[in-house]
Design a protein around this motif. Structure first.
Motif, mmCIF file in Angstrom:
data_model
loop_
_atom_site.group_PDB
_atom_site.id
_atom_site.type_symbol
_atom_site.label_atom_id
_atom_site.label_comp_id
_atom_site.label_asym_id
_atom_site.label_seq_id
_atom_site.Cartn_x
_atom_site.Cartn_y
_atom_site.Cartn_z
ATOM 1 N N ARG A 1 0.837 -1.208 0.000
ATOM 2 C CA ARG A 1 0.000 0.000 0.000
ATOM 3 C C ARG A 1 0.870 1.256 0.000
ATOM 4 O O ARG A 1 1.966 1.273 0.549
ATOM 5 C CB ARG A 1 -0.863 -0.020 1.263
ATOM 6 N N ASP A 2 0.344 2.338 -0.589
ATOM 7 C CA ASP A 2 1.083 3.600 -0.616
ATOM 8 C C ASP A 2 0.779 4.445 0.621
ATOM 9 O O ASP A 2 0.116 3.994 1.560
ATOM 10 C CB ASP A 2 0.785 4.365 -1.912
ATOM 11 N N VAL A 3 1.249 5.682 0.607
ATOM 12 C CA VAL A 3 1.074 6.584 1.744
ATOM 13 C C VAL A 3 -0.016 7.616 1.462
ATOM 14 O O VAL A 3 -1.026 7.687 2.160
ATOM 15 C CB VAL A 3 2.396 7.318 2.079
ATOM 16 N N GLY A 4 0.178 8.425 0.424
ATOM 17 C CA GLY A 4 -0.728 9.545 0.166
ATOM 18 C C GLY A 4 -2.123 9.125 -0.247
ATOM 19 O O GLY A 4 -3.119 9.640 0.288
ATOM 20 N N GLY A 5 -2.205 8.216 -1.199
ATOM 21 C CA GLY A 5 -3.519 7.762 -1.659
ATOM 22 C C GLY A 5 -4.309 7.116 -0.546
ATOM 23 O O GLY A 5 -5.526 7.329 -0.413
ATOM 24 N N TYR A 6 -3.624 6.334 0.279
ATOM 25 C CA TYR A 6 -4.281 5.648 1.393
ATOM 26 C C TYR A 6 -4.812 6.654 2.410
ATOM 27 O O TYR A 6 -5.957 6.540 2.877
ATOM 28 C CB TYR A 6 -3.271 4.713 2.040
ATOM 29 N N ALA A 7 -4.007 7.657 2.729
ATOM 30 C CA ALA A 7 -4.446 8.669 3.693
ATOM 31 C C ALA A 7 -5.670 9.427 3.195
ATOM 32 O O ALA A 7 -6.631 9.643 3.938
ATOM 33 C CB ALA A 7 -3.302 9.644 3.978
ATOM 34 N N VAL A 8 -5.662 9.800 1.923
ATOM 35 C CA VAL A 8 -6.795 10.540 1.353
ATOM 36 C C VAL A 8 -8.038 9.654 1.310
ATOM 37 O O VAL A 8 -9.144 10.078 1.683
ATOM 38 C CB VAL A 8 -6.451 11.052 -0.060
ATOM 39 N N ALA A 9 -7.873 8.415 0.849
ATOM 40 C CA ALA A 9 -9.016 7.500 0.735
ATOM 41 C C ALA A 9 -9.659 7.260 2.098
ATOM 42 O O ALA A 9 -10.895 7.284 2.224
ATOM 43 C CB ALA A 9 -8.569 6.175 0.118
ATOM 44 N N LEU A 10 -8.844 7.013 3.123
ATOM 45 C CA LEU A 10 -9.409 6.747 4.449
ATOM 46 C C LEU A 10 -10.068 7.986 5.041
ATOM 47 O O LEU A 10 -11.143 7.896 5.646
ATOM 48 C CB LEU A 10 -8.321 6.236 5.392
ATOM 49 N N ALA A 11 -9.423 9.136 4.881
ATOM 50 C CA ALA A 11 -10.014 10.376 5.404
ATOM 51 C C ALA A 11 -11.371 10.626 4.759
ATOM 52 O O ALA A 11 -12.345 10.989 5.436
ATOM 53 C CB ALA A 11 -9.068 11.552 5.155
ATOM 54 N N ALA A 12 -11.444 10.427 3.436
ATOM 55 C CA ALA A 12 -12.713 10.625 2.728
ATOM 56 C C ALA A 12 -13.747 9.603 3.175
ATOM 57 O O ALA A 12 -14.933 9.923 3.350
ATOM 58 C CB ALA A 12 -12.486 10.546 1.224
ATOM 59 N N SER A 13 -13.327 8.353 3.362
ATOM 60 C CA SER A 13 -14.277 7.311 3.753
ATOM 61 C C SER A 13 -14.859 7.574 5.137
ATOM 62 O O SER A 13 -16.029 7.280 5.392
ATOM 63 C CB SER A 13 -13.615 5.935 3.715
ATOM 64 N N MET A 14 -14.055 8.107 6.036
ATOM 65 C CA MET A 14 -14.567 8.405 7.377
ATOM 66 C C MET A 14 -15.647 9.482 7.330
ATOM 67 O O MET A 14 -16.564 9.496 8.147
ATOM 68 C CB MET A 14 -13.420 8.841 8.295
ATOM 69 N N LYS A 15 -15.537 10.381 6.349
ATOM 70 C CA LYS A 15 -16.539 11.434 6.194
ATOM 71 C C LYS A 15 -17.765 10.944 5.434
ATOM 72 O O LYS A 15 -18.900 11.116 5.893
ATOM 73 C CB LYS A 15 -15.920 12.627 5.461
ATOM 74 N N TYR A 16 -17.539 10.321 4.289
ATOM 75 C CA TYR A 16 -18.651 10.021 3.389
ATOM 76 C C TYR A 16 -19.322 8.680 3.651
ATOM 77 O O TYR A 16 -20.535 8.548 3.452
ATOM 78 C CB TYR A 16 -18.169 10.056 1.941
ATOM 79 N N ILE A 17 -18.557 7.675 4.089
ATOM 80 C CA ILE A 17 -19.148 6.350 4.303
ATOM 81 C C ILE A 17 -19.564 6.171 5.758
ATOM 82 O O ILE A 17 -20.675 5.714 6.045
ATOM 83 C CB ILE A 17 -18.161 5.247 3.876
ATOM 84 N N PHE A 18 -18.684 6.549 6.692
ATOM 85 C CA PHE A 18 -18.958 6.299 8.101
ATOM 86 C C PHE A 18 -19.521 7.509 8.846
ATOM 87 O O PHE A 18 -20.013 7.355 9.967
ATOM 88 C CB PHE A 18 -17.683 5.796 8.785
ATOM 89 N N SER A 19 -19.435 8.681 8.254
ATOM 90 C CA SER A 19 -19.979 9.910 8.868
ATOM 91 C C SER A 19 -19.406 10.153 10.261
ATOM 92 O O SER A 19 -20.113 10.547 11.190
ATOM 93 C CB SER A 19 -21.510 9.854 8.930
ATOM 94 N N GLY A 20 -18.106 9.907 10.409
ATOM 95 C CA GLY A 20 -17.451 10.138 11.687
ATOM 96 C C GLY A 20 -17.052 11.586 11.873
ATOM 97 O O GLY A 20 -16.756 12.294 10.909
ATOM 98 N N LYS A 21 -17.042 12.024 13.125
ATOM 99 C CA LYS A 21 -16.700 13.420 13.435
ATOM 100 C C LYS A 21 -15.621 13.464 14.514
ATOM 101 O O LYS A 21 -15.572 12.596 15.391
ATOM 102 C CB LYS A 21 -17.945 14.176 13.916
ATOM 103 N N PRO A 22 -14.758 14.480 14.471
ATOM 104 C CA PRO A 22 -13.728 14.614 15.508
ATOM 105 C C PRO A 22 -14.343 14.611 16.903
ATOM 106 O O PRO A 22 -15.398 15.215 17.132
ATOM 107 C CB PRO A 22 -13.079 15.965 15.194
ATOM 108 N N GLY A 23 -13.692 13.896 17.822
ATOM 109 C CA GLY A 23 -14.176 13.832 19.195
ATOM 110 C C GLY A 23 -15.108 12.679 19.475
ATOM 111 O O GLY A 23 -15.376 12.363 20.639
ATOM 112 N N GLU A 24 -15.632 12.031 18.424
ATOM 113 C CA GLU A 24 -16.494 10.871 18.620
ATOM 114 C C GLU A 24 -15.644 9.609 18.815
ATOM 115 O O GLU A 24 -14.418 9.632 18.679
ATOM 116 C CB GLU A 24 -17.438 10.696 17.432
ATOM 117 N N VAL A 25 -16.320 8.493 19.116
ATOM 118 C CA VAL A 25 -15.629 7.230 19.390
ATOM 119 C C VAL A 25 -16.036 6.174 18.376
ATOM 120 O O VAL A 25 -17.232 5.976 18.118
ATOM 121 C CB VAL A 25 -15.927 6.729 20.821
ATOM 122 N N PHE A 26 -15.024 5.509 17.802
ATOM 123 C CA PHE A 26 -15.223 4.470 16.781
ATOM 124 C C PHE A 26 -14.750 3.140 17.366
ATOM 125 O O PHE A 26 -13.642 3.045 17.902
ATOM 126 C CB PHE A 26 -14.400 4.819 15.541
#
Length: 632
Positions: free
Chosen positions: A252-277
């Protein structure tokens, strides 16, 4: 923007789409090109840009939420719980980074991690990311021979391990397994960093083994600057589970992975800073990498690291964690929920789970009955999603944070943004019509976050996964599926889980879901067994909700008849299992996946194969006894 428009933009204008999403993370140096697809089907995302996973997961949050929880480490095996704030996590990671550097670990070196679900394992992963080392986490359930093959392929500069883990209060001697694996491997391991948990006494190898706590004391308060990495540098290697022969190291790479996961937390999981996963997976699997360690932290969330079973000290332990830590989002596997389904609802209902917003399930097909049961019990939405070790994040799902629509029960969702998914006839390469069974494929380029190649085996990467049709490259998931007229996808199981019986081709999931829908059934596994007349015949192994249903011959006969009729009525008589056996449990890996191939092999009189990750050996033994009795 509705989801359909959002998705279409990601497919039709990928460069524009991902340029916008890349703003979710910090870059030390801006990237020069969003996508380089000149060496198709290989992709290079965000070329020229420099970033760092550890910085984005930890350092980035210090100015705004240094004191808020980042890592919640819970072990019901050792009866311990500790919460680390972002500030404390930053301190621990820096200390471990200094420890690694003192042991000679350099940028690009592989560090193999063979550890249970302890906080120190997360510290080491993040420390590797911080200094540009490549972590190679090997699931703690692997036996010595399997570990040795991974050591030989990865050739690590350092192995980080522990004296022991624990499973169901039974101690697993990691150090003994590691020493045996090192003895079996051809690669000479220079050093082992060993965490002592005090669970077993261990033999120390002078000149090789280094005590974790002693070295940590020497680096208390250390600060190690972040090493900025080009976006396409390697972040980690993760070996696919259940491989035979030479294992496949997913790179796995570094940049693409970071962007993909950050986007997925917003768009797929709807996670917000300060919450618990709370993900109930293991760091040895891809879900653990993406959604225990990196994803939640990239989103500024606290992540729960749980060592223990879902049923001990009692079947309410997960829901106690939800109540105590006010968990917002939870990620588990259908098998785990089916296990909990066998226990009284009081185990769940005695806890306040009102903080929980959504339960996500993945890892294997989710049947309608299990989905509806847990949704009603918790009073929350249950969302399936489908992906693979190779992709690193969901292929199919519901993008709740991008106005994704609700999908029918039993569906894994629609194609996730970035993935051009289609159902293809594997014989002709033509796209299948709605409701026609075919292979789930993705047209290249794969979106950010997906694997770059197979470590040390780029040709195997092409040969194992890709098919070329003209100038189009198609990634084959090796999973069967169908797409309905509303573009909802249904995963039918692995291509090698398809039964060809008397000219009919059907996925084992179709029969399993039918049987699982009966009120007396808790779990079921269906395998296709070679038959000289029909080619293959389906055989079912059923775990009843209550053993009282099958306490005598009459009860067993009545339930077999009811299940057979249910298959006849819902799928067709051609799909009726030739035999239905009742068992107390099904053989599963520690990650909760059914060992269908092992069951199939035993039914056909073959060896069960690699069962090094088997959680419950007695389950296979009982199945073997049943098969022998019937053949006798």
């Amino acid at each position: 923007m509705n989801y359909e428009a959002f998705y279409q933009k990601s497919i039709e204008k990928p460069q524009e789409f991902w340029r916008e999403e890349a703003t979710m993370i910090d870059w030390d140096k801006p990237f020069e090109q969003v996508l380089d697809y000149s060496s198709a089907p290989r992709t290079r995302w965000f070329t020229g840009g420099t970033t760092n996973l550890c910085h984005n997961a930890v350092d980035r949050w210090l100015p705004t939420q240094a004191k808020t929880p980042a890592l919640i480490a819970i072990s019901t095996e050792t009866d311990s719980e500790r919460t680390y704030s972002f500030e404390q996590l930053h301190s621990e990671v820096n200390q471990v980074a200094a420890m690694l550097l003192s042991l000679g670990v350099k940028r690009g070196d592989r560090v193999l991690i063979y550890m249970p679900m302890v906080a120190e394992a997360v510290f080491v992963m993040l420390a590797c990311a911080r200094i540009g080392a490549v972590h190679v986490v090997v699931f703690g359930g692997f036996a010595a021979s399997s570990l040795a093959t991974r050591i030989d392929d990865a050739t690590p500069a350092l192995i980080v391990s522990t004296d022991a883990g624990s499973r169901g209060k039974k101690v697993v001697n990691y150090k003994q397994l590691l020493d045996e694996a090192i003895g079996l491997s051809e690669h000479e391991v220079p050093q082992v960093l060993l965490l002592s948990r005090g669970l077993v006494s261990t033999a120390i190898v002078d000149g090789r083994d280094v005590d974790y706590d002693t070295l940590r004391q020497a680096h208390l308060g250390a600060h190690v600057p972040v090493t900025w990495l080009e976006a396409n540098d390697t972040s980690y290697i993760l070996y696919t589970s259940g491989t035979t022969g030479k294992p496949k190291g997913i790179q796995r790479d570094v940049g693409g992975y970071a962007v993909a996961l950050a986007a997925s937390m917003k768009y797929i999981f709807s996670g917000k800073p300060g919450e618990v996963f709370f993900s109930t997976s293991d760091i040895g699997w891809v879900v653990g990498h993406s959604y225990i360690v990196y994803g939640p932290l990239l989103a500024g969330m606290a992540t729960v690291l749980y060592e223990g079973l879902p049923t001990q000290p009692d079947p309410g332990v997960w829901w106690r964690i939800v109540e105590q830590y006010e968990v917002s989002l939870m990620f588990s596997a259908p098998t785990a929920i089916r296990v909990l389904k066998k226990y009284p609802l009081e185990n769940m209902q005695k806890y306040d789970t009102s903080s929980l917003r959504t339960l996500f399930l993945a890892g294997e097909p989710l049947d309608k009955g299990t989905s509806e049961w847990i949704s009603n019990a918790l009073g929350v939405s249950v969302i399936d999603n489908y992906w693979q070790t190779e992709t690193g994040w969901p292929i199919l799902g519901v993008a709740t944070g991008a106005n994704g629509k609700k999908v029918p029960a039993g569906s894994s969702g629609v194609a996730v943004y970035g993935y051009q998914v289609s159902i293809v006839d594997d014989a002709t390469g033509a796209e299948c019509a709605a409701n026609e069974k075919g292979m789930i494929m993705i047209e290249g380029p794969l979106p950010p976050g997906c694997f770059q190649t197979i470590f040390r085996s780029d040709q195997r990467f092409i040969d194992s996964y890709w098919k070329q049709h003209g100038d189009r490259w198609l990634y084959s998931s090796s999973d069967w599926g169908i797409r309905d007229s509303d573009n909802n996808y249904y995963v039918l199981g692995r291509s090698d889980d398809v039964i060809n019986t008397a000219g009919h081709r059907l996925g084992t999931r179709e029969i399993e879901e039918c049987i699982a829908g009966h009120e007396a059934v808790s779990e079921v596994a269906v395998v296709g067994v070679v038959d000289p007349l029909k080619g293959q015949i389906p055989i079912a192994f059923v775990v009843p909700r209550s053993l009282e249903h099958v306490a005598d011959d009459a009860g067993r006969a009545a339930l077999r008849d009811a299940l057979s009729k249910q298959v006849d009525n819902r799928v067709g008589s051609f799909a009726r299992p030739s035999a239905i056996h009742f068992v107390e449990m099904l053989p599963k890996t520690r990650s909760g996946k059914l060992l269908r191939r092992s069951i199939q092999a035993m039914c056909e009189g073959r060896e069960a194969g690699d069962i090094s990750t088997l959680e419950n050996p007695e389950a296979l033994q009982k199945i073997d006894t049943i098969i022998s009795a019937n053949h006798g």
